[in-house]
Design a protein around this motif. Sequence first.
Motif, PDB file in Angstrom:
ATOM      1  N   GLY A 110      10.349   6.384   5.147  1.00 34.86           N
ATOM      2  CA  GLY A 110      10.123   7.460   6.188  1.00 34.86           C
ATOM      3  C   GLY A 110       9.287   8.696   5.841  1.00 34.86           C
ATOM      4  N   VAL A 111       8.079   8.454   4.942  1.00 36.97           N
ATOM      5  CA  VAL A 111       7.135   9.684   4.599  1.00 36.97           C
ATOM      6  C   VAL A 111       5.956   9.205   5.050  1.00 36.97           C
ATOM      7  CG1 VAL A 111       8.922  10.598   2.857  1.00 36.97           C
ATOM      8  CG2 VAL A 111       7.510   9.004   2.175  1.00 36.97           C
ATOM      9  N   THR A 112       4.931  10.097   4.459  1.00 40.49           N
ATOM     10  CA  THR A 112       3.591   9.761   4.564  1.00 40.49           C
ATOM     11  C   THR A 112       2.903   9.291   3.442  1.00 40.49           C
ATOM     12  OG1 THR A 112       2.871  12.108   3.786  1.00 40.49           O
ATOM     13  CG2 THR A 112       3.283  11.534   6.411  1.00 40.49           C
ATOM     14  N   ARG A 113       1.904   8.743   3.546  1.00 41.38           N
ATOM     15  CA  ARG A 113       1.187   8.120   2.416  1.00 41.38           C
ATOM     16  C   ARG A 113       0.780   9.038   1.208  1.00 41.38           C
ATOM     17  NH1 ARG A 113      -3.586   9.024   0.883  1.00 41.38           N
ATOM     18  NH2 ARG A 113      -4.345   9.880   2.744  1.00 41.38           N
ATOM     19  N   GLN A 114       0.507  10.467   2.079  1.00 44.60           N
ATOM     20  CA  GLN A 114       0.242  11.731   1.213  1.00 44.60           C
ATOM     21  C   GLN A 114       1.426  11.936   0.166  1.00 44.60           C
ATOM     22  OE1 GLN A 114      -0.434  11.374   4.517  1.00 44.60           O
ATOM     23  NE2 GLN A 114      -2.671  12.102   4.821  1.00 44.60           N
ATOM     24  N   THR A 115       2.816  11.640   0.770  1.00 44.32           N
ATOM     25  CA  THR A 115       3.858  11.942  -0.162  1.00 44.32           C
ATOM     26  C   THR A 115       3.862  11.189  -1.054  1.00 44.32           C
ATOM     27  OG1 THR A 115       4.907  13.122   1.959  1.00 44.32           O
ATOM     28  CG2 THR A 115       6.385  12.357  -0.078  1.00 44.32           C
ATOM     29  N   ILE A 116       3.595   9.688  -0.833  1.00 39.77           N
ATOM     30  CA  ILE A 116       3.767   8.626  -2.068  1.00 39.77           C
ATOM     31  C   ILE A 116       2.679   9.091  -3.152  1.00 39.77           C
ATOM     32  CG2 ILE A 116       3.406   6.214  -2.518  1.00 39.77           C
ATOM     33  CD1 ILE A 116       6.168   7.040  -0.864  1.00 39.77           C
ATOM     34  N   THR A 117       1.386   9.295  -2.278  1.00 39.10           N
ATOM     35  CA  THR A 117       0.393   9.740  -3.331  1.00 39.10           C
ATOM     36  C   THR A 117       0.976  10.823  -4.303  1.00 39.10           C
ATOM     37  OG1 THR A 117      -1.368   8.969  -1.831  1.00 39.10           O
ATOM     38  CG2 THR A 117      -1.796  10.357  -3.584  1.00 39.10           C
ATOM     39  N   SER A 118       1.479  11.756  -3.893  1.00 34.89           N
ATOM     40  CA  SER A 118       1.854  12.943  -4.531  1.00 34.89           C
ATOM     41  C   SER A 118       2.975  12.705  -5.452  1.00 34.89           C
ATOM     42  CB  SER A 118       2.329  14.170  -3.660  1.00 34.89           C
ATOM     43  OG  SER A 118       1.374  14.622  -2.907  1.00 34.89           O
ATOM     44  N   LEU A 119       3.815  11.787  -5.185  1.00 36.11           N
ATOM     45  CA  LEU A 119       4.787  11.292  -6.142  1.00 36.11           C
ATOM     46  C   LEU A 119       4.419  10.588  -7.087  1.00 36.11           C
ATOM     47  CD1 LEU A 119       7.665  10.070  -3.652  1.00 36.11           C
ATOM     48  CD2 LEU A 119       7.941  11.812  -5.132  1.00 36.11           C
ATOM     49  N   GLU A 120       3.267   9.691  -7.084  1.00 36.71           N
ATOM     50  CA  GLU A 120       2.668   8.914  -7.844  1.00 36.71           C
ATOM     51  C   GLU A 120       2.006   9.585  -9.289  1.00 36.71           C
ATOM     52  OE1 GLU A 120       2.398   4.671  -5.328  1.00 36.71           O
ATOM     53  OE2 GLU A 120       0.632   5.700  -6.042  1.00 36.71           O
ATOM     54  N   VAL A 121       1.326  10.712  -8.656  1.00 38.05           N
ATOM     55  CA  VAL A 121       0.506  11.484  -9.578  1.00 38.05           C
ATOM     56  C   VAL A 121       1.338  12.522  -9.937  1.00 38.05           C
ATOM     57  CG1 VAL A 121      -1.708  10.790  -8.606  1.00 38.05           C
ATOM     58  CG2 VAL A 121      -0.513  13.010  -7.747  1.00 38.05           C
ATOM     59  N   SER A 124       0.953  -1.186   0.088  1.00 42.28           N
ATOM     60  CA  SER A 124      -0.114  -0.048   0.001  1.00 42.28           C
ATOM     61  C   SER A 124       1.049   1.329   0.047  1.00 42.28           C
ATOM     62  CB  SER A 124      -0.927  -0.044   1.425  1.00 42.28           C
ATOM     63  OG  SER A 124      -0.027   0.199   2.532  1.00 42.28           O
ATOM     64  N   GLN A 125       0.283   2.239  -0.374  1.00 38.31           N
ATOM     65  CA  GLN A 125       1.121   3.622  -0.230  1.00 38.31           C
ATOM     66  C   GLN A 125       1.549   3.877   1.133  1.00 38.31           C
ATOM     67  OE1 GLN A 125      -2.114   6.215  -1.670  1.00 38.31           O
ATOM     68  NE2 GLN A 125      -1.079   6.271  -3.705  1.00 38.31           N
ATOM     69  N   LYS A 166       2.599  15.319  -8.415  1.00 35.12           N
ATOM     70  CA  LYS A 166       2.368  16.696  -7.898  1.00 35.12           C
ATOM     71  C   LYS A 166       3.639  16.949  -6.928  1.00 35.12           C
ATOM     72  CE  LYS A 166      -2.457  16.949  -8.018  1.00 35.12           C
ATOM     73  NZ  LYS A 166      -3.902  17.001  -7.179  1.00 35.12           N
ATOM     74  N   TYR A 167       4.624  16.112  -6.867  1.00 32.78           N
ATOM     75  CA  TYR A 167       5.622  16.250  -5.830  1.00 32.78           C
ATOM     76  C   TYR A 167       6.865  15.574  -6.558  1.00 32.78           C
ATOM     77  CZ  TYR A 167       8.618  16.050  -1.658  1.00 32.78           C
ATOM     78  OH  TYR A 167       9.423  16.022  -0.697  1.00 32.78           O
ATOM     79  N   THR A 168       8.105  16.335  -6.383  1.00 30.35           N
ATOM     80  CA  THR A 168       9.240  15.685  -7.036  1.00 30.35           C
ATOM     81  C   THR A 168      10.134  15.292  -5.605  1.00 30.35           C
ATOM     82  OG1 THR A 168       9.357  17.183  -8.734  1.00 30.35           O
ATOM     83  CG2 THR A 168      11.404  16.109  -8.173  1.00 30.35           C
ATOM     84  N   ALA A 169      10.271  14.214  -5.656  1.00 29.57           N
ATOM     85  CA  ALA A 169      11.401  13.648  -4.582  1.00 29.57           C
ATOM     86  C   ALA A 169      12.695  14.499  -4.251  1.00 29.57           C
ATOM     87  CB  ALA A 169      11.619  11.995  -4.779  1.00 29.57           C
ATOM     88  N   SER A 170      13.004  14.321  -3.206  1.00 28.60           N
ATOM     89  CA  SER A 170      14.448  15.199  -2.912  1.00 28.60           C
ATOM     90  C   SER A 170      15.550  13.782  -3.468  1.00 28.60           C
ATOM     91  CB  SER A 170      14.640  15.204  -1.541  1.00 28.60           C
ATOM     92  OG  SER A 170      14.382  14.057  -0.627  1.00 28.60           O
ATOM     93  N   LEU A 171      16.574  14.355  -3.330  1.00 29.98           N
ATOM     94  CA  LEU A 171      17.527  12.977  -3.873  1.00 29.98           C
ATOM     95  C   LEU A 171      17.594  12.031  -3.042  1.00 29.98           C
ATOM     96  CD1 LEU A 171      19.607  11.981  -5.689  1.00 29.98           C
ATOM     97  CD2 LEU A 171      21.424  13.812  -4.610  1.00 29.98           C
ATOM     98  N   VAL A 172      17.606  12.446  -1.676  1.00 26.54           N
ATOM     99  CA  VAL A 172      17.562  11.469  -0.437  1.00 26.54           C
ATOM    100  C   VAL A 172      16.308  10.446  -0.634  1.00 26.54           C
ATOM    101  CG1 VAL A 172      17.505  11.137   1.956  1.00 26.54           C
ATOM    102  CG2 VAL A 172      19.058  12.863   1.006  1.00 26.54           C
ATOM    103  N   LEU A 173      15.203  11.200  -0.756  1.00 26.98           N
ATOM    104  CA  LEU A 173      14.019  10.421  -0.860  1.00 26.98           C
ATOM    105  C   LEU A 173      14.089   9.381  -1.962  1.00 26.98           C
ATOM    106  CD1 LEU A 173      11.422   9.317   0.061  1.00 26.98           C
ATOM    107  CD2 LEU A 173      10.098  11.298  -0.727  1.00 26.98           C
TER     108      LEU A 173
END
Length: 67
Positions: free
Chosen positions: A24-35, A15-16, A37-44
């Motif tokens: 080490g991130v929230t479900r919302q961050t994973i959702t934003s990456l998948e659609v 699951s997300q 709307k958010y670009t991951a930092s190099l570390v993430l």
Amino acid sequence: MKTKIPELRKQRKLSQEELGMAVGVTRQTITSLEVGKYTASLVLAYKIARYFGLTIEEVFDFSEVEE
């Protein structure tokens, strides 16, 4: 930015929420990456790629990123 995260999650039946907890991130961050709307930092990006046993380039599509 496009990613292969949804496909990779589904292949592993994650699951997300589970992926978010693993890196080490929230479900919302994973959702934003998948659609895209958010670009991951190099570390993430590194944490996600490493979690799946892949390189960053195998998970994230940089073809549309402006230089």
